[in-house]
Scaffold this motif. Structure first.
Motif, mmCIF file in Angstrom:
data_model
loop_
_atom_site.group_PDB
_atom_site.id
_atom_site.type_symbol
_atom_site.label_atom_id
_atom_site.label_comp_id
_atom_site.label_asym_id
_atom_site.label_seq_id
_atom_site.Cartn_x
_atom_site.Cartn_y
_atom_site.Cartn_z
ATOM 1 N N ALA A 195 0.981 -1.326 0.150
ATOM 2 C CA ALA A 195 -0.054 -0.001 0.023
ATOM 3 C C ALA A 195 0.884 1.111 0.015
ATOM 4 O O ALA A 195 2.041 1.358 0.484
ATOM 5 C CB ALA A 195 -0.741 -0.048 1.120
ATOM 6 N N ASP A 198 -1.459 4.366 5.071
ATOM 7 C CA ASP A 198 -2.311 3.318 5.951
ATOM 8 C C ASP A 198 -3.631 3.140 5.523
ATOM 9 O O ASP A 198 -4.294 2.287 5.719
ATOM 10 C CB ASP A 198 -2.099 3.918 7.343
ATOM 11 C CG ASP A 198 -0.561 3.646 8.052
ATOM 12 O OD1 ASP A 198 -0.034 2.787 7.373
ATOM 13 O OD2 ASP A 198 -0.369 4.556 8.729
ATOM 14 N N LEU A 200 -4.749 3.003 2.643
ATOM 15 C CA LEU A 200 -5.058 2.278 1.271
ATOM 16 C C LEU A 200 -5.639 2.993 0.157
ATOM 17 O O LEU A 200 -6.625 2.516 -0.475
ATOM 18 C CB LEU A 200 -5.565 0.848 1.403
ATOM 19 C CG LEU A 200 -5.271 0.051 2.690
ATOM 20 C CD1 LEU A 200 -6.306 -1.356 2.678
ATOM 21 C CD2 LEU A 200 -3.892 -0.338 2.660
ATOM 22 N N VAL A 219 -2.162 -6.291 4.823
ATOM 23 C CA VAL A 219 -1.285 -5.578 4.445
ATOM 24 C C VAL A 219 0.372 -5.828 4.743
ATOM 25 O O VAL A 219 0.611 -5.955 5.844
ATOM 26 C CB VAL A 219 -1.525 -3.806 4.743
ATOM 27 C CG1 VAL A 219 -0.275 -2.897 4.332
ATOM 28 C CG2 VAL A 219 -2.720 -3.495 4.139
ATOM 29 N N THR A 222 3.773 -0.897 3.479
ATOM 30 C CA THR A 222 3.175 0.374 3.495
ATOM 31 C C THR A 222 4.484 1.161 3.006
ATOM 32 O O THR A 222 5.305 1.571 3.956
ATOM 33 C CB THR A 222 2.204 0.853 4.452
ATOM 34 O OG1 THR A 222 1.320 -0.053 4.807
ATOM 35 C CG2 THR A 222 1.750 2.029 4.140
ATOM 36 N N SER A 240 -0.731 -5.037 -5.604
ATOM 37 C CA SER A 240 -1.214 -3.627 -5.496
ATOM 38 C C SER A 240 -1.893 -3.037 -6.727
ATOM 39 O O SER A 240 -1.856 -3.640 -7.696
ATOM 40 C CB SER A 240 0.082 -2.678 -5.277
ATOM 41 O OG SER A 240 -0.524 -1.356 -4.590
#
Length: 301
Positions: A195, A198, A200, A219, A222, A240
């Protein structure tokens, strides 16, 4: 074909945001500017502005016309400028946007202008932070992935970016194609996500658009840079949703694969945001118009 005087008047109205401000810059009366605009609209057969107490809001036809003629008119003025100063190309423009878009599209498009005296000061970051900086006067132009809501900011559509859902071949092979056709949300639920933030932002948008709900997936990584997101996907950390312009080289090389083929690709509109009335400054207007012209060649990103 419209005369240069009509086009020049139109461009001043477009950049100033009002007929009165354009008249002041051109040294004309407001009725004269209004008359020239009416003649141009009659010749083109389309309205170019919607007038209100707040000024003149350009129509889609006006935005397209400004993108096509703005840079060329500025260059013509510079060529006819007997002082030889070329003011449109001299000065510093503080431009801001997401790092990956700036690196892969915006800066390559603007680089030729720097050979003629234009200087660029670039700030990278998230759209919300950059739009706040624009409101505060710390930057001059933002290439924004979200439409500004601030009253003091004027936004012009630049282009659309298309999102694709990609993953490494090893994870792509773990998806049951029969279940993907019948229950895509369930078929993809075991895949770890990579991602951008946070909340997304791009992944969530893709899932909501295509599957009707937020992703239930865990996840794995990040990282606030889409180039790093792609690198993590290629390395096998997860899957992703990414802009197609960014994922295309990896797709062509086979290092990632499309995991889902939507009936219509999810799109996000990109905007050029400036403070209202700021396009009266020639270097900023040059950058703004040049990007809009180049975006016509990009198509959907």
């Amino acid at each position: 074909m419209p005369g240069l005087d009509l086009l020049s008047t139109f461009l001043e109205i477009y950049r100033c945001g009002s007929l009165s401000a354009a008249a002041e810059r051109l040294g004309l009366t407001q009725p004269a500017v209004s008359g020239q605009l009416a003649r141009l609209e009659q010749e083109l057969g389309d309205p170019l502005f919607v007038r209100s107490r707040k000024g003149a809001t350009p129509t889609a036809r006006a935005a397209d016309l400004a993108a096509r003629i703005g840079t060329h008119l500025d260059e013509l003025r510079a060529a006819l400028d007997t002082s030889g100063e070329g003011v449109a190309h001299v000065g510093t423009v503080r431009i801001a946007g997401a790092g990956e878009l700036m690196a892969m599209r915006v800066l390559p498009a603007l680089a030729p202008l720097t050979t003629r005296g234009l200087r660029l000061h670039v700030t990278l970051g998230l759209a919300a932070d950059l739009l706040e900086a624009l409101s505060a006067g710390r930057v001059d132009l933002v290439v924004s992935a979200v439409r500004p809501t601030q009253q003091e900011i004027a936004a012009t559509t630049l282009t659309d970016e298309e999102f694709v859902l990609v993953g490494p071949p090893t994870l792509a092979r773990s998806i049951d194609p029969v279940r993907l056709a019948a229950d895509p949300l369930g078929a993809l639920s075991h895949l770890p996500l990579v991602a951008y933030a946070d909340d997304l932002p791009i992944v969530r948008r893709y899932w909501l658009s295509e599957f009707g709900r937020r992703p239930p997936n865990g996840v794995a990584v990040t990282v606030p840079d889409l180039r790093a997101v792609l690198a993590a996907v290629v390395a096998g950390a997860g899957v992703s949703a990414l802009p197609r312009y960014l994922a295309e080289p990896a797709l062509a090389a086979g290092s990632v694969e499309l995991l889902h083929e939507p009936a219509a690709p999810p799109l996000n509109t990109l905007y050029l945001a400036v403070r209202a009335g700021a396009l009266v400054h020639p270097p900023l207007a040059l950058v703004h118009d040049h990007l809009r012209t180049r975006a016509h060649l990009w198509g959907a990103l």
